[in-house]
Design an enzyme around this catalytic site. Structure first.
Site, PDB file in Angstrom:
ATOM      1  N   ARG A 240       0.844  -1.193   0.000  1.00 30.47           N
ATOM      2  CA  ARG A 240       0.000   0.000   0.000  1.00 30.47           C
ATOM      3  C   ARG A 240       0.879   1.242   0.000  1.00 30.47           C
ATOM      4  NH1 ARG A 240      -2.791  -3.767   2.671  1.00 30.47           N
ATOM      5  NH2 ARG A 240      -4.968  -4.007   2.070  1.00 30.47           N
TER       6      ARG A 240
ATOM      7  N   LYS B 171      27.243  -7.085  10.141  1.00 28.66           N
ATOM      8  CA  LYS B 171      27.885  -8.382   9.887  1.00 28.66           C
ATOM      9  C   LYS B 171      27.580  -8.917   8.498  1.00 28.66           C
ATOM     10  CE  LYS B 171      27.969  -9.709  14.721  1.00 28.66           C
ATOM     11  NZ  LYS B 171      27.544 -10.666  15.729  1.00 28.66           N
TER      12      LYS B 171
ATOM     13  N   GLU C 236      15.824  -4.227  -0.032  1.00 33.57           N
ATOM     14  CA  GLU C 236      17.175  -4.785  -0.022  1.00 33.57           C
ATOM     15  C   GLU C 236      17.787  -4.560  -1.399  1.00 33.57           C
ATOM     16  OE1 GLU C 236      19.407  -9.055   0.875  1.00 33.57           O
ATOM     17  OE2 GLU C 236      17.219  -8.962   0.810  1.00 33.57           O
TER      18      GLU C 236
END
Length: 179
Positions: free
Chosen positions: A30, A151, A167
């Site tokens: 949305r 990390k 990402e």
């Protein structure tokens, strides 16, 4: 033996015949303001809008986007044929705009990463992560995590205008991931 699937408890060993031809077409998120979100997804991430569908009786619009690739077929110009073609593609992003939400100063969507966690992110692969990082900086994109932080290196996370996480990966850098 050809690769079919990594095996873990719960994974069905062979694909059920009834699922042959199933394909992931799209994921939906949305959005509050389509102008702002479309500027981000088309101008910053380079996606294109394949199809907009308006549902006047329900007061919402859907925008289907993809990341065009070399050799990809061209969407048909006829809107009906383009709708069928759009729902035949793989890996699209559907942005859903409920009309008037852009005028609600209190409206926010859950990003899925704060409590309670749920949906986490979408992922866009790029040919050069360093160049993408510079591009995002040049365009004022907010980073949640840069590729050299934490990390899990060589993976970045940015935020879209509604707070969703995206990402960003360069596939060539990920060969040792999970080893």
């Amino acid at each position: 033996m050809p690769f079919t699937s990594e095996q873990y408890p719960g994974v069905v060993e062979s694909r059920p015949e009834a699922t042959r031809g199933f394909a992931l077409n799209h994921s939906m998120m949305r959005i509050k303001d389509p102008e702002r979100s479309l500027a981000f997804y088309t101008g910053v991430l380079g996606m294109r809008v394949l199809r907009r569908l308006d549902f006047e009786e329900l007061n919402f619009s859907l925008y289907f986007l993809d990341c065009p690739t070399e050799g990809q077929s061209t969407p048909p110009s006829d809107v009906g044929e383009r709708t069928v073609w759009t729902f035949s593609q793989r890996g699209l992003l559907e942005l859903t705009h409920n009309w008037g939400s852009e005028d609600d100063p209190d409206l926010q969507f859950h990003d899925g990463n704060s409590e309670p966690q749920g949906f986490g992110h979408i992922c866009v692969s790029v040919p050069d992560l360093d160049a993408a990082e510079r591009w995002f900086d040049d365009n004022g994109v907010e980073f949640i995590k840069r590729p050299d932080q934490g990390k899990l290196t060589d993976v970045a996370f940015i935020r879209d205008p509604d707070g969703y996480w995206i990402e960003i990966v360069e596939p060539a850098r990920l060969s040792n991931l999970g080893r």
